[in-house]
Design a protein around this motif. Structure first.
Motif, PDB file in Angstrom:
ATOM      1  N   THR A   1     108.236  14.469  20.675  1.00 32.84           N
ATOM      2  CA  THR A   1     109.070  14.025  19.554  1.00 32.84           C
ATOM      3  C   THR A   1     108.461  14.379  18.195  1.00 32.84           C
ATOM      4  N   GLU A   2     107.176  14.755  18.187  1.00 32.32           N
ATOM      5  CA  GLU A   2     106.494  15.023  16.910  1.00 32.32           C
ATOM      6  C   GLU A   2     106.171  16.505  16.784  1.00 32.32           C
ATOM      7  N   GLU A   3     106.323  17.015  15.560  1.00 32.93           N
ATOM      8  CA  GLU A   3     106.053  18.426  15.287  1.00 32.93           C
ATOM      9  C   GLU A   3     104.620  18.813  15.711  1.00 32.93           C
ATOM     10  N   ARG A   4     103.661  17.895  15.470  1.00 32.17           N
ATOM     11  CA  ARG A   4     102.252  18.239  15.756  1.00 32.17           C
ATOM     12  C   ARG A   4     101.998  18.535  17.235  1.00 32.17           C
ATOM     13  N   ASP A   5     102.864  18.037  18.113  1.00 29.85           N
ATOM     14  CA  ASP A   5     102.640  18.235  19.555  1.00 29.85           C
ATOM     15  C   ASP A   5     103.390  19.448  20.115  1.00 29.85           C
ATOM     16  N   VAL A   6     104.231  20.063  19.267  1.00 28.33           N
ATOM     17  CA  VAL A   6     105.040  21.192  19.756  1.00 28.33           C
ATOM     18  C   VAL A   6     104.144  22.363  20.166  1.00 28.33           C
ATOM     19  N   GLY A   7     103.249  22.776  19.259  1.00 28.39           N
ATOM     20  CA  GLY A   7     102.381  23.934  19.528  1.00 28.39           C
ATOM     21  C   GLY A   7     101.539  23.744  20.779  1.00 28.39           C
ATOM     22  N   PRO A   8     100.784  22.636  20.869  1.00 29.36           N
ATOM     23  CA  PRO A   8      99.949  22.447  22.060  1.00 29.36           C
ATOM     24  C   PRO A   8     100.746  22.477  23.363  1.00 29.36           C
ATOM     25  N   PHE A   9     101.938  21.894  23.379  1.00 35.83           N
ATOM     26  CA  PHE A   9     102.711  21.916  24.629  1.00 35.83           C
ATOM     27  C   PHE A   9     103.283  23.307  24.908  1.00 35.83           C
ATOM     28  N   GLU A  10     103.639  24.062  23.841  1.00 39.66           N
ATOM     29  CA  GLU A  10     104.082  25.449  24.058  1.00 39.66           C
ATOM     30  C   GLU A  10     102.938  26.246  24.694  1.00 39.66           C
ATOM     31  N   GLU A  11     101.720  26.034  24.172  1.00 43.57           N
ATOM     32  CA  GLU A  11     100.555  26.743  24.737  1.00 43.57           C
ATOM     33  C   GLU A  11     100.332  26.330  26.192  1.00 43.57           C
ATOM     34  N   SER A  12     100.491  25.034  26.449  1.00 44.16           N
ATOM     35  CA  SER A  12     100.297  24.563  27.823  1.00 44.16           C
ATOM     36  C   SER A  12     101.323  25.202  28.755  1.00 44.16           C
ATOM     37  N   LEU A  13     102.571  25.296  28.306  1.00 40.96           N
ATOM     38  CA  LEU A  13     103.612  25.905  29.159  1.00 40.96           C
ATOM     39  C   LEU A  13     103.218  27.327  29.560  1.00 40.96           C
ATOM     40  N   ALA A  14     102.652  28.078  28.606  1.00 38.32           N
ATOM     41  CA  ALA A  14     102.231  29.455  28.912  1.00 38.32           C
ATOM     42  C   ALA A  14     101.085  29.438  29.927  1.00 38.32           C
ATOM     43  N   MET A  15     100.134  28.502  29.724  1.00 38.59           N
ATOM     44  CA  MET A  15      98.988  28.414  30.650  1.00 38.59           C
ATOM     45  C   MET A  15      99.464  27.992  32.048  1.00 38.59           C
ATOM     46  N   TRP A  16     100.380  27.029  32.106  1.00 36.86           N
ATOM     47  CA  TRP A  16     100.883  26.561  33.401  1.00 36.86           C
ATOM     48  C   TRP A  16     101.555  27.705  34.162  1.00 36.86           C
ATOM     49  N   LYS A  17     102.301  28.528  33.423  1.00 33.67           N
ATOM     50  CA  LYS A  17     102.979  29.662  34.072  1.00 33.67           C
ATOM     51  C   LYS A  17     101.927  30.599  34.685  1.00 33.67           C
ATOM     52  N   ARG A  18     100.867  30.866  33.921  1.00 35.13           N
ATOM     53  CA  ARG A  18      99.811  31.766  34.398  1.00 35.13           C
ATOM     54  C   ARG A  18      99.130  31.212  35.651  1.00 35.13           C
ATOM     55  N   LEU A  19      98.987  29.876  35.695  1.00 34.92           N
ATOM     56  CA  LEU A  19      98.262  29.267  36.815  1.00 34.92           C
ATOM     57  C   LEU A  19      99.180  28.884  37.985  1.00 34.92           C
ATOM     58  N   GLY A  20     100.469  29.146  37.832  1.00 37.18           N
ATOM     59  CA  GLY A  20     101.383  28.851  38.942  1.00 37.18           C
ATOM     60  C   GLY A  20     101.846  27.407  38.990  1.00 37.18           C
ATOM     61  N   VAL A  21     101.768  26.711  37.865  1.00 35.28           N
ATOM     62  CA  VAL A  21     102.282  25.333  37.811  1.00 35.28           C
ATOM     63  C   VAL A  21     103.784  25.401  37.549  1.00 35.28           C
ATOM     64  N   PRO A  22     104.599  24.844  38.436  1.00 35.21           N
ATOM     65  CA  PRO A  22     106.055  25.008  38.289  1.00 35.21           C
ATOM     66  C   PRO A  22     106.653  24.029  37.266  1.00 35.21           C
ATOM     67  N   ALA A  23     106.181  24.140  36.032  1.00 35.07           N
ATOM     68  CA  ALA A  23     106.700  23.263  34.975  1.00 35.07           C
ATOM     69  C   ALA A  23     107.782  24.000  34.198  1.00 35.07           C
ATOM     70  N   GLN A  24     108.745  23.270  33.720  1.00 41.97           N
ATOM     71  CA  GLN A  24     109.805  23.869  32.921  1.00 41.97           C
ATOM     72  C   GLN A  24     109.964  23.138  31.599  1.00 41.97           C
ATOM     73  N   ARG A  25     110.581  23.857  30.659  1.00 36.79           N
ATOM     74  CA  ARG A  25     110.864  23.296  29.341  1.00 36.79           C
ATOM     75  C   ARG A  25     112.305  22.842  29.359  1.00 36.79           C
ATOM     76  N   LEU A  26     112.555  21.622  28.902  1.00 33.53           N
ATOM     77  CA  LEU A  26     113.931  21.111  28.834  1.00 33.53           C
ATOM     78  C   LEU A  26     114.263  20.783  27.393  1.00 33.53           C
ATOM     79  N   ASP A  27     115.500  21.076  26.974  1.00 34.83           N
ATOM     80  CA  ASP A  27     115.909  20.576  25.662  1.00 34.83           C
ATOM     81  C   ASP A  27     116.481  19.159  25.842  1.00 34.83           C
ATOM     82  N   ALA A  28     116.865  18.546  24.731  1.00 32.10           N
ATOM     83  CA  ALA A  28     117.294  17.138  24.798  1.00 32.10           C
ATOM     84  C   ALA A  28     118.493  16.972  25.738  1.00 32.10           C
TER      85      ALA A  28
END
Ligand SMILES: Cc1cc2nc3c(=O)[nH]c(=O)nc-3n(C[C@H](O)[C@H](O)[C@H](O)COP(=O)(O)OP(=O)(O)OC[C@H]3O[C@@H](n4cnc5c(N)ncnc54)[C@H](O)[C@@H]3O)c2cc1C
Length: 384
Positions: free
Chosen positions: A97-124
């Motif tokens: 919900t906060e702008e400050r957390d957007v970047g870190p979670f975007e980075e995590s999504l990229a890392m999860w994809k590389r490591l085979g973590v089946p996480a997805q991004r959802l909009d509201a």
């Protein structure tokens, strides 16, 4: 051997999930002469006071790797260990919900994809579709991994203890370690009220009390107890179906389904480190206000119980696993910083490998005690 002196190959201090997992993995590797000392009763520490959450969604690669190593063990626990851990893979949903957390979670999504973590991004809208009772108008986006979820830690503990006992491990309750004997730079024995147990290896698996046990050996471990509380509601009409373990990341509020009701937790920012495990009921209105905002249907529910336990907090929110330079015969497996249930399988495997092989088959270098001396900390962002 004189009276009051015993011998064991390995003495583990702490009969929680981590100590039990280590005992099991040692016994499975053929180390039969293992003693687990527990000050109170098995599981009486944080192991029976937590949310049972299991997830792959961490912000550091080492934490993701610990989860990737541990989760299959929990997924197959019933077949391998004969006890059903009641794993419910309903997903972890992180609401950003906060702008400050957007970047870190975007980075995590990229890392999860590389490591085979089946996480997805959802909009509201996607979050609303998944969990219609949630308020989502302030949600920038969410991450969801359906391999995540929660389990029953007591069942995991019971499974490890039962299988370790069958292979010869001895669990001794109401027998605290009160002293550790050193000969020069080597730990040689543990003392209890009943006498001395000489050992080849001592493992500190005392959770939030890990630093106290370290002190007995003259080791300064940066592990602090941090109180965390959980409250559970009565069954909630209208919340009949499973939903993901949901985290409102900005406030650390989280909740999941529990016996038809809802289990909720949130860090109390006014808490300071210490061993006070009384429930602070004055904090409940703050938590309830936040929970009602996020999940308004909770208006229909009453809180029926609450309890407190300890996170075993380290400065970078990662455990200390492995040897202490300059002190032979002492291994540490503590400081899991609120993630010890889900990481206990990998921790047990790693310590057993260190004892038997002298090295691990997977990289745990970032978890070395030495990192504090080197200032080489890798901070976990996704701590709830
Ligand atoms: C509210 C809350 C929510 C949590 N949610 C989660 C979650 O969702 N997922 C997750 O993975 N983790 C969670 N955790 C963290 C998790 O509970 C811990 O990381 C985990 O239980 C650590 O296990 P342990 O075996 O290291 O410690 P413990 O279970 O605390 O066991 C340590 C044992 O050592 C014993 N001991 C201490 N001193 C001595 C001594 N001198 N001699 C002998 N024995 C001694 C204690 O009595 C205790 O039984 C949560 C914790 C809390 C408090």
């Amino acid at each position: 051997m004189p009276p009051g002196v015993e011998r064991a190959d390995v003495v583990i201090v702490g009969g929680g999930i981590v100590g039990a997992s280590i005992a099991y993995h040692l016994a499975a590797r053929g180390v039969r002469d293992v003693v687990v000392l527990e000050r109170d009763e098995l599981g009486s520490g944080s192991t029976t006071r937590n949310a049972g959450g299991v997830r792959l969604q961490f912000s550091t690669e080492i934490n993701v790797r610990l989860s990737l190593r541990s989760l299959p063990r929990i997924e197959h626990f019933a077949e391998e260990m004969g006890v059903d851990p009641q794993l419910r893979q309903v997903g972890y949903l992180f609401l950003i919900t906060e702008e400050r957390d957007v970047g870190p979670f975007e980075e995590s999504l990229a890392m999860w994809k590389r490591l085979g973590v089946p996480a997805q991004r959802l909009d509201a809208a996607g979050v609303h579709q998944l969990f219609p009772q949630l308020r989502v108008d302030d949600v920038r986006f969410a991450t969801l991994c359906m391999r995540d979820g929660y389990c029953d830690p007591t069942s995991l503990l019971n499974g490890y203890v039962a299988r370790a006992r069958e292979k010869g491990a001895r669990f001794r309750e109401h027998e605290p370690a009160v002293g550790i004997t050193r000969q020069g730079d080597r730990v040689t024995a543990v003392r209890t009220a009943k006498g001395e147990i000489t050992c080849g290896t001592l493992v500190d698996a005392a959770g939030a009390w890990g630093a106290e046990v370290g002190k007995l050996a003259g080791v300064d471990l940066p592990i602090r107890p941090l109180r965390r509380q959980i409250f559970v509601t009565e069954p909630v009409a209208g919340l009949d179906r499973d939903f993901p373990l949901t985290v409102e990341f900005a406030t650390s509020l989280y909740f999941h389904r529990e016996s038809g009701g809802v289990l909720m937790g949130m860090a109390d920012p006014t808490d300071s480190p210490g061993f006070d495990a009384t429930v602070n009921w004055d904090f409940l209105p703050t938590l309830v206000e936040r929970a009602l905002y996020r999940l308004p249907i909770l208006e229909r529910a009453n809180v029926k119980t609450g309890w407190a336990g300890f996170y075993e907090d380290t400065p970078d929110k990662h455990p200390i696993i492995g040897a202490i330079p300059g002190l032979e015969g002492f291994l540490c497996a503590a400081g899991f910083s609120g993630h010890g249930i889900m990481h206990a399988p990998a921790a047990g495997e790693a310590i057993a490998e260190l004892v038997v092989d002298g090295r691990t088959s997977f990289d745990i270098a970032p978890l070395a005690y030495d990192r504090f001396r080197r200032g080489d900390l890798i901070k976990e962002h996704n701590v709830i």
